[in-house]
Design a protein around this motif. Structure first.
Motif, PDB file in Angstrom:
ATOM      1  N   ALA A 108       5.833   7.528  21.084  1.00  8.94           N
ATOM      2  CA  ALA A 108       5.871   6.299  21.888  1.00  8.94           C
ATOM      3  C   ALA A 108       5.031   5.183  21.276  1.00  8.94           C
ATOM      4  O   ALA A 108       5.107   4.040  21.708  1.00  8.94           O
ATOM      5  CB  ALA A 108       5.378   6.581  23.301  1.00  8.94           C
ATOM      6  N   ALA A 109       4.215   5.522  20.269  1.00  5.62           N
ATOM      7  CA  ALA A 109       3.327   4.568  19.593  1.00  5.62           C
ATOM      8  C   ALA A 109       2.379   3.874  20.573  1.00  5.62           C
ATOM      9  O   ALA A 109       2.199   2.661  20.524  1.00  5.62           O
ATOM     10  CB  ALA A 109       4.115   3.561  18.774  1.00  5.62           C
ATOM     11  N   LYS A 110       1.790   4.681  21.470  1.00  8.56           N
ATOM     12  CA  LYS A 110       0.815   4.125  22.420  1.00  8.56           C
ATOM     13  C   LYS A 110      -0.081   5.232  22.974  1.00  8.56           C
ATOM     14  O   LYS A 110       0.230   6.417  22.852  1.00  8.56           O
ATOM     15  CB  LYS A 110       1.526   3.419  23.573  1.00  8.56           C
ATOM     16  N   TRP A 111      -1.187   4.810  23.579  1.00 12.99           N
ATOM     17  CA  TRP A 111      -2.095   5.742  24.241  1.00 12.99           C
ATOM     18  C   TRP A 111      -1.481   6.147  25.574  1.00 12.99           C
ATOM     19  O   TRP A 111      -0.985   5.308  26.318  1.00 12.99           O
ATOM     20  CB  TRP A 111      -3.466   5.109  24.450  1.00 12.99           C
ATOM     21  N   THR A 112      -1.524   7.452  25.872  1.00 14.90           N
ATOM     22  CA  THR A 112      -0.849   7.993  27.043  1.00 14.90           C
ATOM     23  C   THR A 112      -1.769   8.925  27.817  1.00 14.90           C
ATOM     24  O   THR A 112      -2.527   9.688  27.221  1.00 14.90           O
ATOM     25  CB  THR A 112       0.402   8.799  26.595  1.00 14.90           C
ATOM     26  N   VAL A 113      -1.663   8.855  29.136  1.00 15.35           N
ATOM     27  CA  VAL A 113      -2.295   9.835  30.023  1.00 15.35           C
ATOM     28  C   VAL A 113      -1.174  10.466  30.831  1.00 15.35           C
ATOM     29  O   VAL A 113      -0.437   9.769  31.525  1.00 15.35           O
ATOM     30  CB  VAL A 113      -3.322   9.201  30.983  1.00 15.35           C
ATOM     31  N   GLU A 114      -1.033  11.770  30.711  1.00 14.26           N
ATOM     32  CA  GLU A 114       0.011  12.469  31.452  1.00 14.26           C
ATOM     33  C   GLU A 114      -0.538  13.004  32.768  1.00 14.26           C
ATOM     34  O   GLU A 114      -1.691  13.420  32.837  1.00 14.26           O
ATOM     35  CB  GLU A 114       0.539  13.643  30.632  1.00 14.26           C
ATOM     36  N   PRO A 115       0.290  13.015  33.804  1.00 12.56           N
ATOM     37  CA  PRO A 115      -0.129  13.653  35.045  1.00 12.56           C
ATOM     38  C   PRO A 115      -0.359  15.141  34.804  1.00 12.56           C
ATOM     39  O   PRO A 115       0.253  15.734  33.923  1.00 12.56           O
ATOM     40  CB  PRO A 115       1.061  13.448  35.984  1.00 12.56           C
ATOM     41  N   GLY A 116      -1.255  15.714  35.581  1.00 12.88           N
ATOM     42  CA  GLY A 116      -1.501  17.138  35.460  1.00 12.88           C
ATOM     43  C   GLY A 116      -2.942  17.496  35.754  1.00 12.88           C
ATOM     44  O   GLY A 116      -3.721  16.676  36.237  1.00 12.88           O
ATOM     45  N   GLU A 117      -3.292  18.733  35.440  1.00 12.33           N
ATOM     46  CA  GLU A 117      -4.625  19.250  35.724  1.00 12.33           C
ATOM     47  C   GLU A 117      -5.529  19.119  34.503  1.00 12.33           C
ATOM     48  O   GLU A 117      -5.135  19.416  33.376  1.00 12.33           O
ATOM     49  CB  GLU A 117      -4.553  20.714  36.144  1.00 12.33           C
ATOM     50  N   PHE A 118      -6.739  18.649  34.764  1.00 10.20           N
ATOM     51  CA  PHE A 118      -7.772  18.529  33.749  1.00 10.20           C
ATOM     52  C   PHE A 118      -8.990  19.320  34.206  1.00 10.20           C
ATOM     53  O   PHE A 118      -9.228  19.453  35.409  1.00 10.20           O
ATOM     54  CB  PHE A 118      -8.171  17.063  33.540  1.00 10.20           C
ATOM     55  N   GLU A 119      -9.748  19.823  33.251  1.00 13.39           N
ATOM     56  CA  GLU A 119     -10.947  20.584  33.572  1.00 13.39           C
ATOM     57  C   GLU A 119     -12.176  19.841  33.059  1.00 13.39           C
ATOM     58  O   GLU A 119     -12.166  19.306  31.949  1.00 13.39           O
ATOM     59  CB  GLU A 119     -10.865  21.974  32.947  1.00 13.39           C
ATOM     60  N   VAL A 120     -13.216  19.808  33.882  1.00 14.37           N
ATOM     61  CA  VAL A 120     -14.512  19.257  33.511  1.00 14.37           C
ATOM     62  C   VAL A 120     -15.378  20.434  33.083  1.00 14.37           C
ATOM     63  O   VAL A 120     -15.506  21.415  33.814  1.00 14.37           O
ATOM     64  CB  VAL A 120     -15.166  18.533  34.717  1.00 14.37           C
ATOM     65  N   LEU A 121     -15.949  20.335  31.887  1.00 18.01           N
ATOM     66  CA  LEU A 121     -16.806  21.391  31.346  1.00 18.01           C
ATOM     67  C   LEU A 121     -18.169  20.781  31.033  1.00 18.01           C
ATOM     68  O   LEU A 121     -18.251  19.794  30.307  1.00 18.01           O
ATOM     69  CB  LEU A 121     -16.194  21.968  30.068  1.00 18.01           C
ATOM     70  N   ILE A 122     -19.227  21.370  31.549  1.00 17.74           N
ATOM     71  CA  ILE A 122     -20.584  20.871  31.341  1.00 17.74           C
ATOM     72  C   ILE A 122     -21.399  21.959  30.656  1.00 17.74           C
ATOM     73  O   ILE A 122     -21.377  23.120  31.072  1.00 17.74           O
ATOM     74  CB  ILE A 122     -21.262  20.510  32.685  1.00 17.74           C
TER      75      ILE A 122
END
Length: 138
Positions: A108-122
């Protein structure tokens, strides 16, 4: 790369020694679901449980649980160096927005954020993840 290849590094990113002991707890996300215009606030408590004053570097990683392209296992999105006296504790915060979740979509030649699950790791190194939580992008 080490995570993808399941290779244990001699000294992981963020590795360091201290004369004291730190405990991380109370990981809190201000939302469990965000849209692309939201900012997610992440907070946690760090306590120096040792007998000496010291510094710790708390690292925030994000992991995209199911992307349509091959992505890194976890990506460093923030870090904070915290100086604590023996017995002292502090609450620290991070903010995550759209740019921290995006990847460059070559097709797509662009920055993309897809819907879905993300995990925070500390953690305090790339291999010493101490706290985890997750959120969804709508």
């Amino acid at each position: 790369w080490y995570d993808k290849k399941n290779i244990e590094p001699l000294f992981p990113f963020g590795y360091g020694l201290s004369y004291t002991i730190f405990k991380l707890n109370n990981l809190t996300l201000d939302k469990k679901s965000i849209d692309l215009d939201d900012t997610l606030k992440i907070s946690l408590t760090i306590k120096n449980t040792g007998k000496m004053d010291g510094d710790e570097v708390v690292q925030l990683y994000i992991s995209d649980k199911k992307a349509s392209v091959e992505r890194e296992i976890k990506s460093l999105k923030g870090f904070k160096r915290v100086n604590l006296k023996a017995g002292e504790s502090k609450t620290i915060s991070f903010s995550i927005n759209r740019s921290a979740l995006a990847f460059y979509d070559v097709k797509a030649a662009k920055w993309t954020v897809e819907p879905g699950e993300f995990e925070v790791l500390i953690g305090n190194s790339s291999r010493n993840i101490l706290l985890k939580d997750s959120f969804k992008v709508e």
